[in-house]
Structures are given as C-alpha cells and as structure tokens.
Write a protein that holds these residues in place. Structure first.
Motif, PDB file in Angstrom:
ATOM      1  N   VAL A  20       0.874  -1.227  -0.040  1.00 41.19           N
ATOM      2  CA  VAL A  20      -0.111  -0.017   0.039  1.00 41.19           C
ATOM      3  C   VAL A  20       0.927   1.129  -0.196  1.00 41.19           C
ATOM      4  O   VAL A  20       0.685   2.242  -0.726  1.00 41.19           O
ATOM      5  CB  VAL A  20      -0.966   0.026   1.122  1.00 41.19           C
ATOM      6  N   HIS A  47      -9.360  -4.273   2.609  1.00 41.26           N
ATOM      7  CA  HIS A  47      -7.867  -4.174   3.143  1.00 41.26           C
ATOM      8  C   HIS A  47      -7.916  -3.961   4.556  1.00 41.26           C
ATOM      9  O   HIS A  47      -6.694  -4.100   5.097  1.00 41.26           O
ATOM     10  CB  HIS A  47      -7.004  -3.632   2.478  1.00 41.26           C
ATOM     11  N   SER A  52      -4.738   0.366   6.502  1.00 38.35           N
ATOM     12  CA  SER A  52      -4.617   0.896   5.195  1.00 38.35           C
ATOM     13  C   SER A  52      -4.302   2.547   5.023  1.00 38.35           C
ATOM     14  O   SER A  52      -3.397   3.034   4.266  1.00 38.35           O
ATOM     15  CB  SER A  52      -5.408   0.452   4.317  1.00 38.35           C
ATOM     16  N   TYR A 233      -4.304  -0.236  -3.849  1.00 39.83           N
ATOM     17  CA  TYR A 233      -4.214  -1.544  -3.447  1.00 39.83           C
ATOM     18  C   TYR A 233      -3.592  -2.325  -4.200  1.00 39.83           C
ATOM     19  O   TYR A 233      -3.783  -3.806  -4.018  1.00 39.83           O
ATOM     20  CB  TYR A 233      -5.800  -2.045  -2.730  1.00 39.83           C
TER      21      TYR A 233
END
Length: 387
Positions: A20, A47, A52, A233
């Motif tokens: 990421v 995610h 994230s 992502y």
C-alpha cells in the motif's frame, strides 16, 4: 496462517502494508504536481480501514477519502489528523461530529449546505465544503442547471462565515477508457463549472476529478488533487491497458487458506450441490474452507481459479456458503498433497498466483468487487514486505 498461541485459521487475507505504501508512492509519481487523496472507503476496499490509511499516509497521501461519515470519524478516533473528505451523506447525518473532527464535507444540493451550515453555527466552527458538479455520471452532484444556484447558495453561507467552499469536484463515468468521448465531455463540463464558479467569486483551493484510472492514464485530468482508490491496493483499474506491474503497483491482498480434506474419488462422482461438476476420471478432490459466506462469488462455481501445490486449478462444482471443492487430478505429485497444505485463492501474478482480476474475469465483474466483498469472517493479517 495462525498465531501459535491461538486457534488455527482455516483462511486469512494477508495484507501487505508495504505494498500500500509503495503503491501510493508510485501514484504520487503519476500525479506529478497534483496532491494524492487515497480513497479508503468500504474498509479500504476490504483491506482494513485504519491500517491501510496509515500505510497510505506513510506513502505520501496528503488526503484520505471516504464515502460515509462513520468511516471518517473512525479514522479520527484512530488518530489520523490530516486532510480528510467525506462525500456521501443523507439528511440528518452527523455533520456536527464531522466538523468537530475537522472532516471536509461534500455538498451536491442546497439541503446539504443548509444542514452543514446549521452544524457549523451550533459548533461555532467553519465547515470546509467541496461542491460537487455532475459532469455526466448522473449520480451525485448538481446538474448544470442547478450549479449556479448551488454556488450562489454556498457563497451566501460563506459570507456569513459558517462555511468555506474549499473544493470543486466531480467523478468520471468512463475513465477506464481514456479515449472514450465522455471523458473529454466531462472535462469540458468540469471546466465550464469552474468558470461559472469563478465568475461568481468562488475560487476553490482544490479542484479534483481523477480517479485511479485517470490518475494513471490521463494527466490532463489531474488538476490539483487526484483520488485513486483501487490502485492504492495494487490492482489495475484499466486491465486492458496495463497490469499492476506496468504501472509500478503490486497487489496488497493475498487471500489464502488451508486444505481441510484431501480424498480420492472414482470417475463419475458428482461433486457438491446439484452435481454441477462430475469427475471425468479417477481423481483427487481437495476441500477449501472458503465460500460465499466469506465473500467468494457464487457465480465462481466451476470457474473460480485457485492455486494448490504450485499449480492452478478451478473450483469443481458449486461455491457453497463455507467451502469449495477443487479437482486436483491424478498426477503423481498430487499424492503428496495433504490436509493442512496451503491454497491461494488470489494474490500476486508476480508470484504466479491467480489474481483478483482473474477472478473478476471468471465471473464477469470487476476486481473492485472481488477484494471488497471478502467478509469479516476472514481475518486480516498485516505484514510489511519489501518491494
């Protein structure tokens, strides 16, 4: 696959926060002089919202974007203090909480401006608002006929001091086809809206239009800020134009499990509900403890790809709520496969694994849906791998 002090996990989604972070850094390069808003809505596309978001900030995202206020408030409670925009609201939303938390808000209609202004008066603050113009998606945003009234309404409230119109934005309908005529038409409509706003005295600090696809393929649409989501992502929003690796991205999520059972069955064995698959020869079947209750599409019956013992296979029969079956064939190496062995549902093509895009193509959808639908029963395990 599990904490040695805890239960053994039948499946997990491994999220590489290093990916990421590096994806956002790559998107910053594509964005050139524009700032980057990492879109972390829908639990960061499955995610994990907070981990994230932190990785995206570490990669250089100066903004975060969410759809719903609850997502933005969760980020603030987790300690995020940077610029943050929330854009999908209904009457009665917690605008006061958003203003107290210093969350920028989108407005597409006068009712939204009025409720945001009322919250600002009640909290004693000044709301930061991004006005949305519908340039051709016919979803959120004021139409061209409504735009002047929205701008003037915002300016009246701005003169009162309860809000500041800091942004103008829109969203593209067909950015994954950069040469499609709608892209140029939407840019023209956006520029026209900016000109109208400017003539009435509204000069936004940030103009933003580009999603992931436009960030990667259409520099003319970058303006002051880009809003990549899927690309954060490590998935390609334009698979017909390039793979993740072609854009300097790598997938962050690997969905993997452990085989629950391996057994030999004769030719002609009907497999799973409705016997939608019948073994063509004597073979070995393996049971994978993941199903539509975990987010696998039921439409992946007989077509979903998986990797077992380093080889790609296809789901045999129906996707059930908790499990799927894989026909491993009768090759000599299959005799070494045992319950407990790993299975990869999707991951990184660079490792030879099936990808979320492979799954999307198998069931005629988009990779966005594949990663976002992985449910909460599948635990997320976070790692920090080097690129």
């Amino acid at each position: 696959m599990s904490d040695p002090t805890g239960p053994v996990l039948p499946a997990e989604a491994v999220v590489d926060l290093g990916a990421v972070r590096s994806n956002v850094a790559a998107l910053r390069e594509h964005a050139a002089s524009a700032e980057v808003m990492a879109v972390v809505k829908a639990d960061a596309y499955g995610h994990g919202l907070v981990p994230s978001a932190r990785a995206a900030r570490a990669g250089g995202a100066t903004w975060l974007g969410v759809a719903q206020l609850a997502e933005g408030l969760a980020l603030r409670r987790a300690g995020d203090t940077g610029r943050l925009l929330s854009w999908l609201h209904v009457p009665g939303d917690d605008f006061g909480g958003a203003l107290t938390a210093d969350i920028d808000l989108s407005a597409s209609a006068p009712w939204a401006l009025d409720e945001i202004a009322a919250a600002a008066r009640a909290t004693g603050g000044t709301a930061r608002v991004h006005l949305k113009i519908d340039t051709g998606l016919s979803r959120g945003g004021a139409t061209a006929d409504q735009w002047t009234d929205l701008v003037e309404h915002a300016l009246r409230l701005q003169a009162e001091g309860c809000l500041e119109a800091v942004g103008v934005w829109s969203h593209l309908a067909w950015a994954d086809a950069p040469q499609h005529p709608t892209v140029a038409r939407q840019r023209e409509a956006f520029d026209a809206a900016l000109e109208i706003a400017g003539r009435r005295g509204l000069t936004p600090q940030v103009r933003h239009l580009a999603n992931s696809a436009a960030t990667l393929t259409s520099p003319a649409l970058h303006y002051d800020l880009v809003r990549p989501g899927l690309a954060v992502y490590g998935l390609s929003p334009v698979p017909d134009l390039g793979s993740p690796a072609d854009f300097g991205l790598r997938p962050a999520m690997t969905l993997q499990g452990r085989l629950a059972l391996v057994k030999a069955v004769p030719a002609g064995s009907g497999v799973s509900y409705g016997h939608a698959y019948t073994t063509p020869a004597d073979t070995t079947l393996a049971l994978v403890p993941l199903g539509y209750g975990d987010g696998l599409p039921r439409a992946a019956s007989n077509v979903g790809p998986l990797q077992v013992a380093g080889r790609r296979h296809t789901i045999a029969g129906r996707v059930c709520m908790d499990q799927v079956v894989v026909d491993l064939g009768d090759r000599p190496d299959v005799a070494q496969v045992r319950a407990g062995d790993p299975v990869v549902v999707f991951g990184d093509a660079g490792r030879g694994e099936p990808t979320a895009q492979d799954w999307a193509e198998a069931v005629d959808t988009i990779s966005y849906e594949i990663v976002t639908r992985i449910g909460s029963r599948v635990p997320r395990r976070y790692v920090e791998e080097e690129s």
